[in-house]
Write an enzyme that holds these catalytic residues in place. Sequence first.
Site: not given
Ligand code: BES
Ligand code: ZN
Ligand code: ZN
Length: 475
Positions: A239, A246, A320
Amino acid sequence: MKLILKKGSIENAPKGYVRIRITEKARGVKGSVKENGEETLEIGAGRPAEMSRRKFILLCRSIVQAAKAHAFKKIAIQFDNTPELFKNLKGISPEDISQMAAENFEMADFEFNIFKTKPKEGWHTVEEILLYGKSSATIEKAVRKGQEIGKAVNACRTLANMPGGDITPTTLAKAAKAAIKGLPVKVTTLSAKDMKKLGMLALLGVAKGSTEEPTFTILEYKGGKGSPIVLAGKGVTFDSGGLNLKPSNGMYEMHMDMSGAASVIHAVALAARLKIKQSVIGLLPAVENMPGNNAYRPGDILKSLSGKTIEVLDTDAEGRIILADALTYAKRFKPSVVIDVATLTGAAISALGLHASAVLTRDDALAQQISDAGEASGDYVWRLPLWDEYEERVKGEFADIKNVPGGSTSRYGGTIDGGMFLWQFAKELECPWAHLDIAPRMTSAPGDELAKGAAGAPVRLLLRFIEQWPHTAKR
Ligand code: BES
Ligand code: ZN
Ligand code: ZN
């Protein structure tokens, strides 16, 4: 690791086995001494009044960690020669305790070293444990079962730890196939073309930015006659965040964003290996979330398998989106219950810290049953709400649903938003549903007495759940 049950007293342990002496001192290693000419390692179990199921799990792990730190390969342990230390555990059956010990010995012995050169003296792992005490056929069985569970957790950890360049959607599907080899589990993998035909355009949308083809793997174990339990695991093999890239410190561990899928693979395989009399289906939507030329964009609208359209406000809320299609796909199995497992939100870590996954469901009895399975297994969970009040936040502007609320309140309650988004699809199922956000338990935490890296959650919880479903509690 060999785990051998021995009748009688640890005093009879053969030469070459380091004896573990468990005392009332504060939990931890007190060092190794010679007692009657035999190497003995003293380990503190902590005050008897504070002993609990949770503390016992950590004690079992700390024994193995201490042996590893001293490079002891063969150890001998006895718990029932100091009954006063464990009097708090009287309510737990000897079988349950034995299973727990075996599980946690295995988990603590695990190291992710397949990419490391083996040192001359070999790996510092425990090769053999002699477990002294009262033995019986049922205890023997419980220990073997505990070992199988521990090994399944470790297999899940190995898979989740694999670098993103090694585990792609294609190799994740292969890993699923390898995990169920020799077991009565049917495996099918849908290609991008198959998914297009079905109309899984939400999943396919997320996959567009990567040169890696997405896959959707289905595992089917028919151990029982009733309608099946469906488990769906997020399989984002890396991801990057996509175009909403990120920050660099947030990307490093994102090869583990398929931990949900890894746990589902090994929970299904484990249920089959233990011949649990239940039918269990594993659904593994798998993509790589990358910002390539063809990547899905913020503002794109994706048509999901359910027919509902999804407005993408943030390409980093991708888990999601792929799970939406998996939840719709679950319908065809006429499940009795559906649980999805996902490293879905960083917000779950903000809410709960590192020691519990979040559970979200509208079904109180299911929430209770999952919480109980978590407490008993050691994969702890804590519930967050999915009240109507939150639903407004995922309603779309230009599509049916948006993947994140957007705007200035976007960072509030992110785990609930994730759950609420999934609920929009899960409400179409005619059975109870729960969502497990395992982001907090993606990796082991300080104090877990486990190797760094993937924690293997919630394989143990899922097994307990599978064994106990449906619960007698009224729903
Ligand atoms: N895979 C990440 C969530 C995650 C973060 C898992 C750290 C394990 C450790 C997920 O896909 C993500 O990036 N979520 C975002 C959501 C946001 C854009 C609303 C997040 O958590 O920042
Ligand atoms: Zn993710
Ligand atoms: Zn993500």
